[in-house]
Design an enzyme around this catalytic site. Structure first.
Site: not given
Ligand code: XLS
Ligand code: NI
Ligand code: NI
Length: 437
Positions: A100, A103, A231, A267, A270, A295, A306, A308, A338
């Site tokens: 991003h 970041d 996404e 993702e 998600h 992702d 989430d 991750d 991700d």
């Molecule tokens: C957040 C999202 C983010 C996207 C990119 O939950 O996964 O990381 O992949 O903005």
């Molecule tokens: Ni993502």
């Molecule tokens: Ni995520």
């Protein structure tokens, strides 16, 4: 200078290896179904998790203290961090990365200063890309952290927030073009709502479409030809996000004439939040031609958010790879991790273990998926299950030569559905297991 002096380039050593800093299954040059592993996966590291995740959570302070970070997080620090990142990617044999805008470079006092900060850091990305050959998979903009986006960005009730987001994405697209990114991802951030009493949903969703059209128009204008992705994520941070799942996103894209310009970035975690499995989301998108990028991560079934986490479940990676192989694999997209290490995993080496585990789990999944496809056993079982569609009334329905009148006549004459066969779910599961162990 090396920031991970104790870690050598991670190499493939084979399944028997006990070296925690080696690949046991990911062998980049190994050819499967006529394609090198590295080209199947197009693995990518996510800057936000790998470099910017501090270990902070809603209950606790940062837990990671990295030798390369200084206290001020100025532009010099941000530039230095890019070099750390590329050393990491190089040692991992990671061909791609994503970030991003916010970041990689700190916000300044004004938008102009923020843009200048980004330009400074992007120069280092360019140098490091040239030095290593590592490329940008996709870029994106952070339209959710700053309080100016508290009501959303493209879907904010405040037109200035929309305008600021547009300025930010304009710059992010320019930077993505400069770095030769293969794509650009729209992720909702706060593009949703908490309470319908204060929300004009129609207006917000219209604005989201306007925003995407503007972004795509600008990309074309400056000659950025990367693929756009949408996404999905059903909730977090807002209660109802407009990009709930593949089905909602694809409906949105079609409703607003974006279907030929945007594909999906799916993702895993998600999907889970939406009450789906990742394979459902992928298949749903891919069967309609919207498969774009992935992702890669995984959630925790016992936690409702989430998380991750890195993917370590071979069933899941097998399912993902089966779908990817079925639809011909990635073109512009890739497998972007991700995913973040747990806040208790405080050693820099944990970043390596995590990505190695993810890449190996996908490599193993690919091998299993390819073996399943080579035998054709499962495909045959599924085909047999649908055999009633191959001849007779089934074939005629598919051909379009039947209607309700003729079908009613057919059933009145026949009387009853014959040969209702077993679904054999447990048998299918056992067959799948035979390829896993
Ligand atoms: C957040 C999202 C983010 C996207 C990119 O939950 O996964 O990381 O992949 O903005
Ligand atoms: Ni993502
Ligand atoms: Ni995520």
């Amino acid at each position: 200078m090396a920031f991970f002096p104790q870690i050598q380039k991670v190499q493939y050593e084979g399944a028997e290896s006990k070296n925690p800093l080696a690949y046991r299954h990911y062998n980049p040059e190994e050819v499967i179904e006529g394609k090198k592993m590295k080209d199947h996966f197009r693995f990518s590291a996510a800057y936000w998790h790998t470099m910017k995740w501090s270990g902070m959570d809603p209950f606790g302070a940062p837990t990671f203290f990295r030798s390369w970070e200084n206290a001020t997080d100025d532009v010099a620090n941000a530039c230095n961090r890019v070099r750390v990142f590329f050393e990491f990617c190089e040692k991992m044999q990671m061909p791609y990365y994503c970030f991003h805008d916010r970041d990689v470079a700190p916000e300044g006092a004004t938008l102009a200063e923020t843009n200048r900060n980004l330009d400074e850091v992007v120069k280092v990305f360019q140098e490091e890309q040239e030095r290593t050959g590592i490329r940008m998979l996709w870029g994106t903009a952070n339209l959710f952290s700053n309080p100016r986006f508290m009501h959303g960005a493209a879907t904010s009730c405040n037109a200035d927030s929309f305008a600021f987001a547009a300025a930010q994405v304009k710059k992010a697209l320019e930077v993505s073009k400069e770095l030769g990114a293969q794509g650009y991802t729209f992720w909702g951030g706060r593009e949703g709502y908490m309470c319908l009493w204060n929300t004009d949903m129609k207006r917000e969703v219209d604005h989201l479409a306007t925003f995407m059209h503007m972004a795509i128009d600008y990309a074309r204008e400056i000659g950025f030809d990367g693929q756009f992705y949408f996404e999905p994520k059903p909730k977090e941070p807002t209660k109802h996000q407009y990009d709930f799942d593949s089905a909602a996103c694809i409906n949105f894209l079609r409703a607003y004439g974006l279907q030929d310009k945007v594909k999906m970035n799916i993702e895993t975690n998600h999907a889970t939040l939406a009450g789906h499995a990742v394979e459902h989301e992928l298949e749903y998108a891919a069967m309609q031609g919207f498969l774009g990028s992935i992702d890669a991560n995984s959630g925790d079934m016992l936690l409702g958010w989430d998380t991750d986490q890195f993917p370590t479940d071979v069933y899941m990676t097998t399912k993902i790879m089966l779908i990817l192989l079925k639809y011909g694999g990635f073109t512009t997209g890739g497998l972007n991790f991700d995913a973040k290490i747990r806040r208790e995993s405080t050693d820099p080496a944990d970043l390596f273990y995590a990505h190695i585990g993810g890449m190996d789990t996908f490599a193993k999944g690919l091998k299993i998926a390819a073996a399943m496809r080579a035998s054709g056993e499962l495909d045959q079982m599924v085909a047999d299950r649908y055999a009633s569609w191959n001849t007779g009334i089934g074939a005629e329905i598919e051909k379009g030569t039947q209607n309700f009148r003729t079908l009613s006549d057919y059933m009145l004459a026949k009387g009853e559905v014959e040969e209702l066969t077993s679904g054999h779910q447990e048998l299918y599961e056992n067959v799948v297991n035979r390829y896993l162990f």
